[in-house]
Design an enzyme around this catalytic site. Sequence first.
Site, PDB file in Angstrom:
ATOM      1  N   CYS A  94       1.161  -0.785  -0.283  1.00  0.00           N
ATOM      2  CA  CYS A  94      -0.017  -0.144  -0.650  1.00  0.00           C
ATOM      3  C   CYS A  94       0.965   1.578  -0.288  1.00  0.00           C
ATOM      4  CB  CYS A  94      -1.303  -0.204   1.308  1.00  0.00           C
ATOM      5  SG  CYS A  94      -1.129   0.853   2.927  1.00  0.00           S
ATOM      6  N   GLU A  95       0.453   2.440  -1.197  1.00  0.00           N
ATOM      7  CA  GLU A  95       1.159   3.213  -0.871  1.00  0.00           C
ATOM      8  C   GLU A  95       1.430   4.366   0.388  1.00  0.00           C
ATOM      9  OE1 GLU A  95      -0.728   4.942  -4.925  1.00  0.00           O
ATOM     10  OE2 GLU A  95      -1.716   6.892  -3.310  1.00  0.00           O
ATOM     11  N   HIS A  96       0.093   3.626   0.942  1.00  0.00           N
ATOM     12  CA  HIS A  96       0.503   4.732   2.601  1.00  0.00           C
ATOM     13  C   HIS A  96       0.865   4.685   3.275  1.00  0.00           C
ATOM     14  CE1 HIS A  96      -3.945   5.439   0.569  1.00  0.00           C
ATOM     15  NE2 HIS A  96      -3.430   6.752   0.819  1.00  0.00           N
ATOM     16  N   HIS A  97       1.009   3.263   3.432  1.00  0.00           N
ATOM     17  CA  HIS A  97       2.252   2.128   5.198  1.00  0.00           C
ATOM     18  C   HIS A  97       3.224   1.451   4.680  1.00  0.00           C
ATOM     19  CE1 HIS A  97      -1.367   3.540   6.570  1.00  0.00           C
ATOM     20  NE2 HIS A  97      -1.195   3.832   7.261  1.00  0.00           N
ATOM     21  N   GLN A 135      -5.325  -0.569  -4.070  1.00  0.00           N
ATOM     22  CA  GLN A 135      -6.544  -1.586  -4.505  1.00  0.00           C
ATOM     23  C   GLN A 135      -7.110  -0.691  -4.985  1.00  0.00           C
ATOM     24  OE1 GLN A 135      -7.649  -5.213  -1.328  1.00  0.00           O
ATOM     25  NE2 GLN A 135      -9.492  -5.348  -2.988  1.00  0.00           N
ATOM     26  N   HIS A 163      -5.106  -6.669   4.214  1.00  0.00           N
ATOM     27  CA  HIS A 163      -4.367  -5.084   3.610  1.00  0.00           C
ATOM     28  C   HIS A 163      -3.219  -4.933   5.633  1.00  0.00           C
ATOM     29  CE1 HIS A 163      -5.578  -2.525   0.532  1.00  0.00           C
ATOM     30  NE2 HIS A 163      -6.292  -3.579   0.920  1.00  0.00           N
ATOM     31  N   CYS A 165      -1.642  -3.056   6.623  1.00  0.00           N
ATOM     32  CA  CYS A 165      -1.897  -1.658   7.754  1.00  0.00           C
ATOM     33  C   CYS A 165      -2.502  -1.583   7.983  1.00  0.00           C
ATOM     34  CB  CYS A 165      -1.355  -0.686   6.367  1.00  0.00           C
ATOM     35  SG  CYS A 165      -2.817  -0.685   5.003  1.00  0.00           S
TER      36      CYS A 165
HETATM   37 ZN   LIG Z   1      -1.900   1.272   4.262  1.00  0.00          ZN
END
Ligand SMILES: [Zn+2]
Length: 203
Positions: A94-97, A135, A163, A165
């Site tokens: 995931c690009e956030h975490h 996703q 996920h 995260c």
């Molecule tokens: Zn994430």
Amino acid sequence: MNQEPEDGDLVAEPAKLPVPKDVEEAIRTLIRWAGDDPEREGLLDTPKRVARAWKEYCAGYLEDPAHHLSRTFKEVGGYDEVVLLKDIPFQSHCEHHMAPIIGKAAIAYLPRDRVVGISKLARVLQGFARRLQVQERLTAEVADCIWEHLQPHGVAVVIEANHACMSARGVRTPGVAMTTSRMMGVFRDDERSRKEVLSLMGY
Ligand SMILES: [Zn+2]
């Protein structure tokens, strides 16, 4: 870059790439930030390993997934029904975490006048999955790529994934899967076709 990679080959082999000093240093900084000592024995080679591992996790940046759809077959013996590949496992981040996304995909299309080798659908998925992703975008990118390059009557992509995260941090709810889908052409416009493809996929 004008040399086309052989089908399925990466432009470079991540495990053999030299690791720049600043990348190693960044990972040492992260280890320190996490609370450990990057100079202790067990962690000495970790920055290099992590760096190479990330080059592999993100090997999709080294390829154009559409390349896998460049070789098509017109000889399909009059076959004009859905082509479906399901339970395709994939891993992304995931690009956030930058945490793992682990899931499976079902990819279907209704050919117009050409088909691809069935493994190519999985390769398109892997090409986009091996990047930093969300996703929803992964689902859309796979569908759009097939839609644009095979110009079929319809494309359906359903992705289910866990996920890390969410399961390993934050709300810490393991076992919760997220489902995303993208329907194009007849699978979007015609309810009967959509129902048919979803039931073939097992939904
Ligand atoms: Zn994430």
